[in-house]
Design an enzyme around this catalytic site. Sequence first.
Site, mmCIF file in Angstrom:
data_model
loop_
_atom_site.group_PDB
_atom_site.id
_atom_site.type_symbol
_atom_site.label_atom_id
_atom_site.label_comp_id
_atom_site.label_asym_id
_atom_site.label_seq_id
_atom_site.Cartn_x
_atom_site.Cartn_y
_atom_site.Cartn_z
ATOM 1 N N ASP A 11 -24.759 -1.076 -49.878
ATOM 2 C CA ASP A 11 -25.204 0.726 -49.661
ATOM 3 C C ASP A 11 -25.650 0.525 -47.676
ATOM 4 O OD1 ASP A 11 -25.350 1.537 -51.880
ATOM 5 O OD2 ASP A 11 -27.121 0.510 -52.588
ATOM 6 N N CYS A 62 -58.338 2.858 -21.869
ATOM 7 C CA CYS A 62 -58.308 1.162 -22.509
ATOM 8 C C CYS A 62 -56.908 1.187 -22.670
ATOM 9 C CB CYS A 62 -59.546 0.690 -22.917
ATOM 10 S SG CYS A 62 -60.507 1.206 -23.018
ATOM 11 N N ASP A 73 -29.998 -0.410 -53.190
ATOM 12 C CA ASP A 73 -30.448 -1.685 -54.006
ATOM 13 C C ASP A 73 -29.249 -2.968 -53.065
ATOM 14 O OD1 ASP A 73 -28.679 -1.628 -55.128
ATOM 15 O OD2 ASP A 73 -29.227 -2.835 -56.667
ATOM 16 N N CYS A 101 -61.721 2.683 -25.492
ATOM 17 C CA CYS A 101 -60.928 4.097 -25.213
ATOM 18 C C CYS A 101 -59.958 3.831 -25.714
ATOM 19 C CB CYS A 101 -61.656 4.581 -24.642
ATOM 20 S SG CYS A 101 -61.022 4.574 -22.606
ATOM 21 N N ASP A 105 -28.126 6.105 -54.741
ATOM 22 C CA ASP A 105 -26.451 4.592 -55.231
ATOM 23 C C ASP A 105 -27.168 4.912 -56.212
ATOM 24 O OD1 ASP A 105 -24.851 3.216 -55.343
ATOM 25 O OD2 ASP A 105 -26.716 1.592 -55.766
#
Length: 746
Positions: free
Chosen positions: A642, A33, A638, A30, A442
Amino acid sequence: MKTNENQADKKTAGAAESEKTSFPVLNMHCASCAMNVENTVKKMEGVSFSNVNFANATLTVEFDKNKLSPEEIQKNIREIGFDIILGSKVEQEKIKEKEHVEHFQKMKRKTIWSAVFSVPVFIIGMFFMDIPYANWIMWVLATPVLLIFGRHFFSNAWKLALKRQANMDTLVALSTGVAYIFSVFNTLFPQIWEERGLHSHVYFEASAVIITFILLGKLLEERAKGNTSAALKKLMGLQPNEVTIIDESGNQKVIPIQQLHIGDVVFVKPGEKIAVDGTVLSGESYVDESSFTGEPVPVLKTVDSSVLAGTINQKGSFTFKADKVGEDTLLSHIIKTVQDAQGSKAPVQKLADKIAGIFVPVVMAIALITLLTWIIFGGENGLSQGLLSMITVLVIACPCALGLATPTAIMVGIGKGAKNGILIKDAESLEIAKKVNAVVLDKTGTITEGKPVVTNTKWLKENEMMKSILLSLESQSEHPLAEAIVKNLNSYSKVNLTQFQSVTGKGVQAVFSGITYFAGNLAFIEEQGLNIHKDLMAASSEWQQEAKTIIWFANSEQVMAIIAISDEIKPSSVQAIQLLEDQGIEVYMLTGDNPETAANIAKQANIKHYQAGLLPIQKADFIKKLQSEGKTVAMVGDGINDSVALAQSDISIAMGKGSDIAMDVAKMTIISSDLTKIADAILLSKKTVRIIKQNLFWAFIYNVIGIPIAAGVLFPVFGFVLNPMIAGAAMALSSVSVVSNSLRLK
């Protein structure tokens, strides 16, 4: 000098050497726990971070290796009745999967046998109480249910009690234990009640059926939780266990994938899965990369093409050199990211965790108050009715639904994202993404392909020899645009040039058959004093207005051709930007390129807001400005340039075909570099958060309504008291309903 050395040694010995890792946790039943394991580890010396995800049974811990070892962590966890799996990630997953299957089968057997013994007890207790020796028969049948099939509830509760802790097992053990002991007492000493004019009630059927219902609920929960990690299992199944290599003698040899090393030559047969990342050395074939990109069309792989682990070869065969093996492959990176993300906690879960942590003691207090209230105000049957209501309160109060509400939805959401080519690094970013109302893109490599290509050529006179000379000239150039021309002319053969010379910032020149040839910008050509044909000038002017770069090719007598080069926008960019705007999200384009090129790309992609000529730090400043206006900003890029802007944004998204640095910084990665996936990611976030809120609502409302009814608040008005068996069924149903609701995301 010796003293200084000793001091240095002491300093080194005392320096913290932090390690962050995760371990599968066994025997948790549970949410409480999970909190017990998390808090136990958190209190250990040398631990700086501890987090347990109940849904995927994983402990993530950061600790000082000089003060603590994984074995010591395991020892402490075992003391409170749980365990963790040590070893490599591959071994952990194998053991975890094996344990899950064995645990599921064991629970299935327990549930079936518990039901076999409980059904007769239920029938006698409800309909045939007056048969001879009814109480004794029920006692005999109920005893195995509690002491054999439900034994773990009592043993776990006892271990926790010794540590002054409590969880769901405590509630189950207390409720069924009290009902059982009370019933045994009434069976052995009925005269104590009868002398007082009261009936000696027994609740063997309640204790047995409660255990059965809870076991059934746990069984269904385990099955459902197994489904939430299906995406991860599919990812793990993409990598083959064996691989065919070409040894030094040129012979084929099948080896386990663990024995494969960087630089080994791998042979791939038709229909086989590619084992590791690498570069094609010979042969060609189409490869299905849909597991990464989501694109159904297979991709042609020829010599020098890159291949990825987990992709599937089609009809051809080829050999490739292993570039990345083991945990360095993109597939392994994705698996680790998905595991870490599924194990992370969303901000909304912190409240649920706090409640789960104090829930059990509060429920025990409510149960005790319920008993005392019934004894004081319940009249002649106050004690027996109070015991029954106390048992019902203990049974119905289930923190499991509360603990499962967030992590199951997060696991399914992140798994769904991975399946569709959206790699999400943590739960927090999945939750925040729904708030995004500004997306900053970008230009190069994000909106555009990021690879310059020849878009137009104009020759005064077509000539194969001239094309071969231009190809040979540009093949020796180091300028980035030269590669586009080389690719465009690679079907022609090269010629031998002499006296090659590169003029920085202008172009290249070389001699062939005594004639000097030039390739470069207009200024370079004008320096040679050459006349330019009006048709070439007209074409050049037209292409420049389209923000294309013009390369001029000439010999020492005349200009022979012009070539237009451009970074084309991706086919999906226009649709992606429209999808974002349809969701009410403002789209901005930022680029370091010149204003003319930026304006042209913005026009093609239908972007209203853009800025050109920006340095990396200026991109980050622009995002800060948007954030100061109250916007939640997603940055998509990418490249290395950036990374600053990605770090500044609220949600950072990297293109999968970009730089490793961008992907390391980003919270999400679009594996296929398809911009339409951004809108999908935001939509996935909205759906996941909606499911989390639904789960939390039902988990809270279940307890808010259930506990008072169990305590007997309806009895004074309606004479209604909730049966403990019904409470047990409702408790099991609440957990199953939360997990099932999360699975709707699939």
